[in-house]
Design a protein around this motif. Structure first.
Motif, short mmCIF file in Angstrom:
data_model
loop_
_atom_site.label_atom_id
_atom_site.label_comp_id
_atom_site.label_asym_id
_atom_site.label_seq_id
_atom_site.Cartn_x
_atom_site.Cartn_y
_atom_site.Cartn_z
N ASN A 170 -8.70 0.64 6.75
CA ASN A 170 -7.45 1.28 7.17
C ASN A 170 -7.36 2.68 6.58
O ASN A 170 -8.06 3.02 5.64
N PHE A 171 -6.46 3.48 7.12
CA PHE A 171 -6.26 4.85 6.68
C PHE A 171 -4.77 5.06 6.45
O PHE A 171 -3.97 4.17 6.69
N GLY A 172 -4.39 6.22 6.01
CA GLY A 172 -2.98 6.56 5.88
C GLY A 172 -2.78 7.55 4.76
O GLY A 172 -3.63 7.73 3.88
N ALA A 173 -1.65 8.22 4.79
CA ALA A 173 -1.32 9.21 3.78
C ALA A 173 -1.20 8.60 2.40
O ALA A 173 -1.35 9.28 1.39
N CYS A 174 -0.99 7.30 2.32
CA CYS A 174 -0.85 6.63 1.03
C CYS A 174 -2.21 6.36 0.37
O CYS A 174 -2.25 5.97 -0.80
N VAL A 175 -3.32 6.58 1.08
CA VAL A 175 -4.64 6.38 0.47
C VAL A 175 -4.83 7.43 -0.60
O VAL A 175 -4.76 8.63 -0.35
N PHE A 176 -5.06 6.97 -1.83
CA PHE A 176 -5.17 7.86 -2.97
C PHE A 176 -6.62 8.12 -3.34
O PHE A 176 -6.96 9.19 -3.85
N VAL A 177 -7.49 7.15 -3.07
CA VAL A 177 -8.90 7.26 -3.47
C VAL A 177 -9.75 6.44 -2.49
O VAL A 177 -9.24 5.52 -1.85
N THR A 178 -11.01 6.82 -2.38
CA THR A 178 -11.94 6.03 -1.58
C THR A 178 -13.02 5.47 -2.51
O THR A 178 -13.27 6.01 -3.59
N ALA A 179 -13.63 4.40 -2.06
CA ALA A 179 -14.72 3.79 -2.81
C ALA A 179 -15.82 3.44 -1.82
O ALA A 179 -15.55 3.12 -0.66
N PRO A 180 -17.08 3.51 -2.24
CA PRO A 180 -18.18 3.24 -1.32
C PRO A 180 -18.22 1.78 -0.89
O PRO A 180 -17.84 0.89 -1.64
N THR A 181 -18.66 1.59 0.31
CA THR A 181 -18.84 0.24 0.84
C THR A 181 -20.33 -0.03 0.93
O THR A 181 -21.15 0.89 0.93
N SER A 182 -20.71 -1.26 1.01
CA SER A 182 -22.13 -1.61 1.15
C SER A 182 -22.36 -2.24 2.52
O SER A 182 -21.50 -2.89 3.07
N GLY A 183 -23.51 -1.99 3.07
CA GLY A 183 -23.86 -2.61 4.34
C GLY A 183 -23.12 -2.06 5.53
O GLY A 183 -23.06 -2.72 6.56
N GLU A 184 -22.56 -0.90 5.45
CA GLU A 184 -21.79 -0.32 6.56
C GLU A 184 -22.73 0.16 7.65
O GLU A 184 -23.65 0.92 7.40
N THR A 185 -22.50 -0.31 8.85
CA THR A 185 -23.29 0.15 9.99
C THR A 185 -22.41 0.72 11.09
O THR A 185 -22.91 1.34 12.01
N GLN B 214 0.81 -1.21 0.00
CA GLN B 214 0.00 0.00 0.00
C GLN B 214 0.85 1.27 0.00
O GLN B 214 0.45 2.29 -0.53
N ASN B 215 2.01 1.22 0.60
CA ASN B 215 2.86 2.40 0.71
C ASN B 215 3.86 2.50 -0.44
O ASN B 215 4.72 3.35 -0.46
N ASN B 216 3.74 1.63 -1.42
CA ASN B 216 4.62 1.66 -2.58
C ASN B 216 4.23 2.85 -3.46
O ASN B 216 3.06 3.05 -3.77
N PRO B 217 5.19 3.68 -3.87
CA PRO B 217 4.85 4.85 -4.69
C PRO B 217 4.25 4.50 -6.04
O PRO B 217 3.65 5.35 -6.69
N ASN B 218 4.35 3.26 -6.45
CA ASN B 218 3.77 2.82 -7.72
C ASN B 218 2.41 2.17 -7.55
O ASN B 218 1.91 1.54 -8.48
N SER B 219 1.81 2.30 -6.39
CA SER B 219 0.52 1.68 -6.10
C SER B 219 -0.56 2.73 -5.92
O SER B 219 -0.29 3.85 -5.49
N ILE B 220 -1.77 2.34 -6.23
CA ILE B 220 -2.95 3.14 -5.92
C ILE B 220 -3.64 2.43 -4.76
O ILE B 220 -4.03 1.27 -4.88
N THR B 221 -3.76 3.11 -3.63
CA THR B 221 -4.35 2.52 -2.44
C THR B 221 -5.77 3.06 -2.26
O THR B 221 -5.99 4.26 -2.30
N VAL B 222 -6.72 2.15 -2.05
CA VAL B 222 -8.13 2.48 -1.97
C VAL B 222 -8.67 2.15 -0.57
O VAL B 222 -8.50 1.04 -0.09
N ALA B 223 -9.31 3.13 0.06
CA ALA B 223 -9.95 2.92 1.36
C ALA B 223 -11.47 2.88 1.16
O ALA B 223 -12.00 3.43 0.20
N ALA B 224 -12.16 2.24 2.09
CA ALA B 224 -13.62 2.15 2.02
C ALA B 224 -14.25 3.38 2.66
O ALA B 224 -13.81 3.87 3.70
N LEU B 225 -15.28 3.88 2.02
CA LEU B 225 -16.00 5.07 2.47
C LEU B 225 -17.43 4.68 2.83
O LEU B 225 -18.13 4.06 2.02
#
Length: 85
Positions: free
Chosen positions: A65-80, A43-54
């Motif tokens: 997970n979170f971090g400065a390496c997160v480049f984009v977020t994507a929606p999650t389903s069923g989040e409570t 995830q912290n590789n400069p050649n990677s795109i890291t996606v977190a759940a929103l």
């Protein structure tokens, strides 16, 4: 499963040099010691795109997970279980 070995790192670097775009999930360990994606080699590789759940409220989901390496977020389903901002 990725193993942080010389062989795996070389394969990642070689495929990136040949134009492969690597997209990785930030992880599902929020609340644990490994919740910061910056500590993960892939995830912290400069050649990677890291996606977190929103979650539905526009916040990180309770498991993502979170971090400065997160480049984009994507929606999650069923989040409570939403994390605080």
């Amino acid at each position: 499963t990725y193993a942080n070995t010389t062989t795996e790192r070389t394969a990642l670097e070689t495929s990136t040099n040949h134009g492969t775009i690597h997209v990785w999930a930030a992880g599902n360990s929020r609340g644990n010691v490994s919740q910061d994606s910056n500590t993960a080699m892939l995830q912290n590789n400069p050649n990677s795109i890291t996606v977190a759940a929103l979650g539905a409220r526009g916040q990180f989901s309770g498991y993502s997970n979170f971090g400065a390496c997160v480049f984009v977020t994507a929606p999650t389903s069923g989040e409570t279980n939403f994390a605080s901002p």
